[in-house]
Motif scaffolding. Structure first.
Motif, mmCIF file in Angstrom:
data_model
loop_
_atom_site.group_PDB
_atom_site.id
_atom_site.type_symbol
_atom_site.label_atom_id
_atom_site.label_comp_id
_atom_site.label_asym_id
_atom_site.label_seq_id
_atom_site.Cartn_x
_atom_site.Cartn_y
_atom_site.Cartn_z
ATOM 1 N N ASP A 100 0.829 -1.192 0.000
ATOM 2 C CA ASP A 100 0.000 0.000 0.000
ATOM 3 C C ASP A 100 0.868 1.249 0.000
ATOM 4 O O ASP A 100 1.891 1.305 0.651
ATOM 5 N N VAL A 101 0.422 2.257 -0.748
ATOM 6 C CA VAL A 101 1.115 3.530 -0.708
ATOM 7 C C VAL A 101 0.841 4.204 0.629
ATOM 8 O O VAL A 101 -0.196 3.970 1.249
ATOM 9 N N LYS A 102 1.770 5.029 1.046
ATOM 10 C CA LYS A 102 1.636 5.611 2.367
ATOM 11 C C LYS A 102 2.018 7.091 2.346
ATOM 12 O O LYS A 102 3.012 7.469 1.722
ATOM 13 N N VAL A 103 1.217 7.895 3.037
ATOM 14 C CA VAL A 103 1.521 9.308 3.239
ATOM 15 C C VAL A 103 1.560 9.534 4.737
ATOM 16 O O VAL A 103 0.572 9.246 5.436
ATOM 17 N N THR A 104 2.670 10.024 5.238
ATOM 18 C CA THR A 104 2.862 10.173 6.676
ATOM 19 C C THR A 104 2.993 11.633 7.058
ATOM 20 O O THR A 104 3.817 12.363 6.486
ATOM 21 N N GLN A 105 2.166 12.045 7.991
ATOM 22 C CA GLN A 105 2.293 13.388 8.568
ATOM 23 C C GLN A 105 2.907 13.212 9.949
ATOM 24 O O GLN A 105 2.427 12.402 10.755
ATOM 25 N N SER A 106 3.941 13.967 10.220
ATOM 26 C CA SER A 106 4.790 13.673 11.375
ATOM 27 C C SER A 106 4.089 13.879 12.715
ATOM 28 O O SER A 106 4.415 13.195 13.685
ATOM 29 N N SER A 107 3.122 14.779 12.786
ATOM 30 C CA SER A 107 2.467 15.038 14.067
ATOM 31 C C SER A 107 0.960 14.880 13.931
ATOM 32 O O SER A 107 0.381 15.330 12.954
ATOM 33 N N ARG A 108 0.327 14.225 14.896
ATOM 34 C CA ARG A 108 -1.129 14.149 14.890
ATOM 35 C C ARG A 108 -1.757 15.369 15.545
ATOM 36 O O ARG A 108 -2.802 15.838 15.118
ATOM 37 N N TYR A 109 -1.103 15.850 16.622
ATOM 38 C CA TYR A 109 -1.603 17.002 17.348
ATOM 39 C C TYR A 109 -0.442 17.946 17.642
ATOM 40 O O TYR A 109 0.636 17.502 18.014
ATOM 41 N N LEU A 110 -0.702 19.249 17.460
ATOM 42 C CA LEU A 110 0.298 20.267 17.780
ATOM 43 C C LEU A 110 -0.391 21.436 18.463
ATOM 44 O O LEU A 110 -1.487 21.832 18.048
ATOM 45 N N VAL A 111 0.279 21.999 19.459
ATOM 46 C CA VAL A 111 -0.197 23.234 20.076
ATOM 47 C C VAL A 111 0.942 24.238 20.005
ATOM 48 O O VAL A 111 2.051 23.962 20.465
ATOM 49 N N LYS A 112 0.676 25.387 19.409
ATOM 50 C CA LYS A 112 1.696 26.414 19.238
ATOM 51 C C LYS A 112 1.157 27.761 19.720
ATOM 52 O O LYS A 112 -0.059 27.967 19.784
ATOM 53 N N ARG A 113 2.098 28.652 20.005
ATOM 54 C CA ARG A 113 1.706 29.989 20.451
ATOM 55 C C ARG A 113 1.640 30.947 19.266
ATOM 56 O O ARG A 113 2.363 30.785 18.269
ATOM 57 N N THR A 114 0.812 31.950 19.403
ATOM 58 C CA THR A 114 0.697 32.987 18.386
ATOM 59 C C THR A 114 2.071 33.596 18.120
ATOM 60 O O THR A 114 2.816 33.905 19.057
ATOM 61 N N GLY A 115 2.395 33.735 16.831
ATOM 62 C CA GLY A 115 3.664 34.323 16.437
ATOM 63 C C GLY A 115 4.774 33.324 16.202
ATOM 64 O O GLY A 115 5.810 33.677 15.621
ATOM 65 N N GLU A 116 4.597 32.089 16.629
ATOM 66 C CA GLU A 116 5.624 31.067 16.405
ATOM 67 C C GLU A 116 5.681 30.675 14.936
ATOM 68 O O GLU A 116 4.686 30.748 14.207
ATOM 69 N N LYS A 117 6.850 30.219 14.503
ATOM 70 C CA LYS A 117 7.001 29.635 13.177
ATOM 71 C C LYS A 117 6.730 28.140 13.317
ATOM 72 O O LYS A 117 7.304 27.464 14.168
ATOM 73 N N VAL A 118 5.846 27.621 12.464
ATOM 74 C CA VAL A 118 5.404 26.242 12.583
ATOM 75 C C VAL A 118 5.697 25.485 11.290
ATOM 76 O O VAL A 118 5.435 26.001 10.193
ATOM 77 N N PHE A 119 6.228 24.287 11.433
ATOM 78 C CA PHE A 119 6.507 23.430 10.281
ATOM 79 C C PHE A 119 5.628 22.182 10.381
ATOM 80 O O PHE A 119 5.652 21.480 11.380
ATOM 81 N N LEU A 120 4.890 21.899 9.333
ATOM 82 C CA LEU A 120 4.137 20.650 9.239
ATOM 83 C C LEU A 120 4.771 19.825 8.127
ATOM 84 O O LEU A 120 4.914 20.292 7.005
ATOM 85 N N GLU A 121 5.126 18.586 8.481
ATOM 86 C CA GLU A 121 5.865 17.757 7.532
ATOM 87 C C GLU A 121 4.969 16.657 6.951
ATOM 88 O O GLU A 121 4.143 16.071 7.646
ATOM 89 N N CYS A 122 5.224 16.359 5.696
ATOM 90 C CA CYS A 122 4.492 15.297 5.017
ATOM 91 C C CYS A 122 5.475 14.507 4.158
ATOM 92 O O CYS A 122 6.240 15.104 3.379
ATOM 93 N N VAL A 123 5.440 13.190 4.288
ATOM 94 C CA VAL A 123 6.348 12.323 3.533
ATOM 95 C C VAL A 123 5.526 11.249 2.836
ATOM 96 O O VAL A 123 4.653 10.638 3.444
#
Lengths: 111, 115
Positions: free
Chosen positions: A1-24
């Motif tokens: 089966d082909v697979k797409v993986t997102q590194s985080s299921r849940y994230l909590v960040k503060r306003t103004g932070e730089k956020v990276f969401l990864e997908c492989v």
């Protein structure tokens, strides 16, 4: 089966932070996409990419950028997170013959 | 450009009853059509797709859909639903002319199966 993986299921960040969401993806496909999903609005396309180092704006690119340095990885970047970016983020890869495979999603909360 | 309308935002149905989730699309070119299911706090899973050939498409979990070009519809059906079918369902369309055209989604239909 082909697979797409997102590194985080849940994230909590503060306003103004730089956020990276990864997908492989493991299918060696050119096409990758980022959506956000909000109640009553369905899935809205943020950015997509048809090849390494290329990107195209989707319907709602404001406040986001992306990076595709390698074929298998497509990153969504929130340069300065805001509370209105609290949402479920979904990555997709593949083409019509695959049925376009989705990752399991990242639920981001910005406080 | 394409668009998708899912006519019902919520569909409650009793267990073992049949269900139809409606989807209409708009496009000036030929299309591929898809139905996805999303369980709570999960990503989207492909139920079925129409690329070409028979207009009646069978998918996973006992679902099927019929492509009707004249009605520009792609309604999803199941003859007897289970509690486990409770989820959100999304219809999606993309242009057949280019394999790179992004999918356009409807806003979703929440199916609630009642015991």
């Amino acid at each position: 089966d082909v697979k797409v993986t997102q590194s985080s299921r849940y994230l909590v960040k503060r306003t103004g932070e730089k956020v990276f969401l990864e997908c492989v993806q493991d299918m060696d496909h050119e096409n990758m996409f980022w959506y956000r999903q909000d109640p009553g609005l369905g899935l809205r396309l943020i950015y997509f990419s048809y090849d390494v180092k290329m990107k195209e704006k989707g319907d709602i690119p404001e406040g986001y950028s992306v990076s595709r340095e390698k074929k298998e990885r497509f990153s969504l970047i929130l340069e300065s997170a805001s509370t209105n970016q609290t949402s479920m983020y979904l990555c997709r890869a593949g083409g019509a013959s695959y049925g376009y495979t989705f990752g399991s999603g990242t639920r981001l909360t910005v406080v | 450009a394409q668009s998708v309308t899912q006519l019902d935002s919520q569909v409650p149905v009793f267990e073992e009853a049949p269900v139809e989730l409606r989807c209409n699309y708009s496009s000036s070119v030929s299309v591929y059509l898809f139905w996805y299911v999303q369980y709570p706090n999960q990503g989207l899973q492909l139920l079925l797709k129409y690329l070409s050939g028979s207009t009646l498409v069978k998918g996973i979990n006992g679902f099927e859909a019929e492509f009707n070009k004249s009605q520009t519809s792609f309604h999803l059906r199941k003859p007897s639903v289970h509690i486990s079918d409770t989820a959100e369902y999304f219809c999606a369309v993309t242009s057949r002319n280019s394999g790179n055209t992004p999918l356009v989604f409807g806003k979703g239909t929440r199916l609630s199966v009642i015991a």
